[in-house]
Design an enzyme around this catalytic site. Structure first.
Site, PDB file in Angstrom:
ATOM      1  N   SER A 139       0.841  -1.188   0.000  1.00 37.54           N
ATOM      2  CA  SER A 139       0.000   0.000   0.000  1.00 37.54           C
ATOM      3  C   SER A 139       0.886   1.252   0.000  1.00 37.54           C
ATOM      4  CB  SER A 139      -0.943  -0.035   1.208  1.00 37.54           C
ATOM      5  OG  SER A 139      -1.907   0.973   1.146  1.00 37.54           O
ATOM      6  N   HIS A 183      -2.666  -1.649  -4.133  1.00 39.21           N
ATOM      7  CA  HIS A 183      -4.120  -1.742  -4.240  1.00 39.21           C
ATOM      8  C   HIS A 183      -4.720  -0.350  -4.393  1.00 39.21           C
ATOM      9  CE1 HIS A 183      -4.720  -1.590   0.461  1.00 39.21           C
ATOM     10  NE2 HIS A 183      -4.127  -0.524  -0.016  1.00 39.21           N
TER      11      HIS A 183
END
Length: 230
Positions: free
Chosen positions: A118, A141
């Site tokens: 992330s 993501h």
């Protein structure tokens, strides 16, 4: 005060002036701290603490290097190494670290240790040189949101989220071989994109393995078999 005097003595040594007498145990510890102050560890969740732990240290090192450039002939900036072991966290704090690395005049190497996911993935990607330990895992993501409130507030925040996502998409595609189509496919599937070091090197997310002498060794492939790097 004694520590500041020792720092000044170390800076004098960098100018070519000799130190006097053997170092005490305390001075040896201080010297080790000075030699390693270019190593920064970002461990755990990305939150407000990274501003003090990572951003401030990168900026302080740059200020010190700026000063030494004016005082030391042919002064060379030694790289900063940011070691990352993070599952991600707050997006704006992640952007703060990305900005500090990208605007650093002193070169910054980023190294994924166990996980760079992330926001940690974005910080890894910001490095002037990027590496990963052999068994590290990276993950990208789409931005997530748990916003609640009035319909107008949700719409406004959704528009802001779209702008942030576009910034991230542009950043990822500019700094790697990952395409916008691949990211969009990931968004449509609403899934996390995990990649090991082999895939990360193929996509030029990282430049190689860390430590550097491992780049002539075998690294794990996606199916568990070893792949020998040139």
């Amino acid at each position: 005060m004694k520590y500041k005097m020792f720092v000044k003595a170390c800076e004098d040594c960098e100018k070519g002036e000799e130190s006097v007498g053997p170092l005490t145990l305390q001075e040896q510890i201080w010297k080790a701290q000075l030699e390693n102050f270019r190593e920064i560890y970002l461990n755990g969740e990305i939150n407000n603490n990274v501003i003090e732990k990572v951003v401030a240290q990168i900026q302080n090192i740059n200020r010190r290097d700026d000063m030494l450039e004016t005082q030391v002939l042919n002064y060379g900036r030694e790289p900063i190494t940011v070691y990352i072991n993070s599952p991600g966290g707050r997006v704006f704090e992640s952007f703060a670290v990305v900005s500090a690395i990208k605007t650093s005049k002193t070169p910054v190497r980023t190294v994924a240790l166990g996980e760079a996911m992330s926001g940690g993935f974005l910080i890894l990607l910001a490095g002037h040189e990027r590496y990963a330990m052999p068994f590290a895992w990276l993950m990208y993501h789409e931005l997530g949101s748990g916003s609640i409130g009035k319909a107008a507030d949700v719409r406004e925040y959704s528009e802001h989220l779209d702008e942030l996502q576009k910034m991230i998409t542009d950043f990822v595609t500019t700094n790697s071989l990952i395409t916008e189509e691949a990211l969009e496919d990931c968004h449509q599937r609403k899934s996390d994109w995990y990649m090991n070091v082999v895939e990360a090197m193929e996509l030029e997310v990282i430049d190689g393995l860390w430590p550097l002498d491992l780049n002539s060794a075998e690294v794990p492939s996606e199916d568990g078999e070893a792949i020998e790097e040139e």
